[in-house]
Design an enzyme around this catalytic site. Sequence first.
Site, PDB file in Angstrom:
ATOM      1  CG  HIS A  72      92.273  28.479  11.463  1.00 32.20           C
ATOM      2  ND1 HIS A  72      91.603  27.458  10.931  1.00 32.20           N
ATOM      3  CD2 HIS A  72      92.583  28.350  12.835  1.00 32.20           C
ATOM      4  CE1 HIS A  72      91.356  26.678  12.041  1.00 32.20           C
ATOM      5  NE2 HIS A  72      91.684  27.284  13.083  1.00 32.20           N
ATOM      6  CG  HIS A  75      93.080  29.224  17.879  1.00 35.84           C
ATOM      7  ND1 HIS A  75      91.525  28.946  18.064  1.00 35.84           N
ATOM      8  CD2 HIS A  75      93.594  28.260  16.852  1.00 35.84           C
ATOM      9  CE1 HIS A  75      91.155  28.194  17.301  1.00 35.84           C
ATOM     10  NE2 HIS A  75      92.217  27.575  16.396  1.00 35.84           N
ATOM     11  CG  LEU A  76      94.632  36.362  17.904  1.00 33.87           C
ATOM     12  CD1 LEU A  76      94.513  37.763  17.430  1.00 33.87           C
ATOM     13  CD2 LEU A  76      96.172  36.105  17.888  1.00 33.87           C
ATOM     14  NE  ARG A  77      94.813  29.693  22.606  1.00 32.86           N
ATOM     15  CZ  ARG A  77      94.373  28.464  21.815  1.00 32.86           C
ATOM     16  NH1 ARG A  77      93.034  28.216  21.805  1.00 32.86           N
ATOM     17  NH2 ARG A  77      95.255  27.436  21.701  1.00 32.86           N
ATOM     18  CG  HIS A  84      92.052  22.321  10.760  1.00 33.73           C
ATOM     19  ND1 HIS A  84      90.960  21.550  10.772  1.00 33.73           N
ATOM     20  CD2 HIS A  84      91.905  22.994  12.020  1.00 33.73           C
ATOM     21  CE1 HIS A  84      89.958  21.860  11.703  1.00 33.73           C
ATOM     22  NE2 HIS A  84      90.823  22.883  12.678  1.00 33.73           N
ATOM     23  CG  ASP A 113      94.691  25.419  13.719  1.00 34.93           C
ATOM     24  OD1 ASP A 113      93.909  26.319  14.525  1.00 34.93           O
ATOM     25  OD2 ASP A 113      94.243  24.073  13.746  1.00 34.93           O
ATOM     26  CG  HIS A 169      97.752  25.260  24.003  1.00 37.20           C
ATOM     27  ND1 HIS A 169      96.606  25.458  24.649  1.00 37.20           N
ATOM     28  CD2 HIS A 169      97.590  24.604  22.971  1.00 37.20           C
ATOM     29  CE1 HIS A 169      95.667  25.009  23.552  1.00 37.20           C
ATOM     30  NE2 HIS A 169      96.331  24.307  22.704  1.00 37.20           N
TER      31      HIS A 169
HETATM   32  O1  DOR Z   1      94.905  22.039  17.481  1.00 36.76           O
HETATM   33  C1  DOR Z   1      93.926  22.789  17.454  1.00 36.76           C
HETATM   34  N1  DOR Z   1      93.933  23.434  18.541  1.00 36.76           N
HETATM   35  N2  DOR Z   1      92.971  22.423  16.748  1.00 36.76           N
HETATM   36  C2  DOR Z   1      91.861  23.048  16.979  1.00 36.76           C
HETATM   37  O2  DOR Z   1      90.997  22.933  16.389  1.00 36.76           O
HETATM   38  C3  DOR Z   1      91.633  24.147  18.147  1.00 36.76           C
HETATM   39  C4  DOR Z   1      93.024  24.667  18.695  1.00 36.76           C
HETATM   40  C5  DOR Z   1      92.770  25.482  19.797  1.00 36.76           C
HETATM   41  O3  DOR Z   1      92.026  26.274  20.264  1.00 36.76           O
HETATM   42  O4  DOR Z   1      94.016  25.022  20.542  1.00 36.76           O
END
Ligand code: DOR
Length: 436
Positions: free
Chosen positions: A62, A64-66, A234, A307, A311
Amino acid sequence: MKAILFRSGTLVDPLGEKVWEADLLVEDGRIKGISKGLASPRGAQVINVSGCLIFPGCVDVHVHLREPGGEHKETIATGVRAAVRGGFVAVAAMPNTSPVADNAAVVGYVAARGREEGWSRVLPIGALSRGSQGEELAPLEEMWRAGAVAFSDDGHWLANAQLMRRAMEYAQMLGVPVISHCEESELTRGGVMNEGITATRLGLRGMPAAAEEIAVARDLVLAELTGCHLHVAHVSTAGVVRLLREARSRGLSVSAEVTPHHLILTEEAVQGYDTNAKVNPPLRTQADVEVLLEALADGTIAIVATDHAPHAREEKETEFDQAPFGISGLETAIPLIFTELVHKGIIGLTQAAARLSLAPRRLLGLPGGSLAEGEPAELTVIDPEREEVVDPANFASKGRNTPFAGWRLKGWPVGVLLRDRWCLVRELPGAGREEI
Ligand code: DOR
């Protein structure tokens, strides 16, 4: 690929539940031999890993590579380097990019960009619904053909039960899991942290545990109806653990993951309005944390996943209400699990390797996850005694958003073997230093 001999490691095999000292030889992408005092073949690279643990290569199901669309937060190039520095040989990328990975083109693009980078392997996850909007089914089979290893609308719960049923029926036919972000969104609308006394004190709107539990309950019923493998992303509440136990006791095909932050932090971390502790699902209570730790130890929750949600700094440096949810997790997961769980005796070494390698691989249908001749040459080498203070400025990830900055952690990955290549990411206890 030339042969590599890992000399004098402590091998941790989660399948045979064994920890022992030996040399390990890899050749042509496979484990070729394991025993004490192995002779080094001519031309082999010899790496002294005494004092280190050898795990089968860890996999994060899990992240997120954006990319595409969120390259100011992370790119596939920076994400796969963060994965390697964090000790992960493969990562499964969530589809909430821009555009959403809800078709074969985007899924294929993510897979291809991962291959081009050539670090940690990138396994794309396709969306369940178009745009993850919850209205129309995405073309699951096309995405599967393009390399999708699972389907998920992560970031949202697929509230339409009929659509979820159809998605699960297709996924079941394709033999891949549906990963559900369980959140009943009417109950969480406007919420920014766990609902309870702390939220009231801070004057922040809460998200109740019930929102997660209601969603899990429905998804378990649909998993039973369709026979699809449901993976709950999660997990953060004690109530979800109760539901999972009941489902597993009846033999449903269900698995679950928990993040290091939900295992270690509580809602108290939000005091001071630290936006780095703003995450979805939110950090919960000490009572929840205790049940999550128990569930991880007894296997009700078999997977640790980060997860990883990077950002940009300016996005997090704002009012708590406005900041995006998420923690940059790839580079702290293994040291957090060692410091807070393994060294405290909550889980043992073979359990740690099962939660970080064997079970994630099984979920995604990947080979490996054990240390034996013939297994893929994917390894994570960890120095359990190494101490380091978390400094996000040194992250390979663009996302520096972590509530663990300044924590002194013990037990860090020092290198990974990616089938074709040994990547040293910290110094070995007895050797010189190279950097990726
Ligand atoms: O904290 C989180 N950020 N939970 C999510 O389900 C999505 C993720 C995100 O894409 O930033």
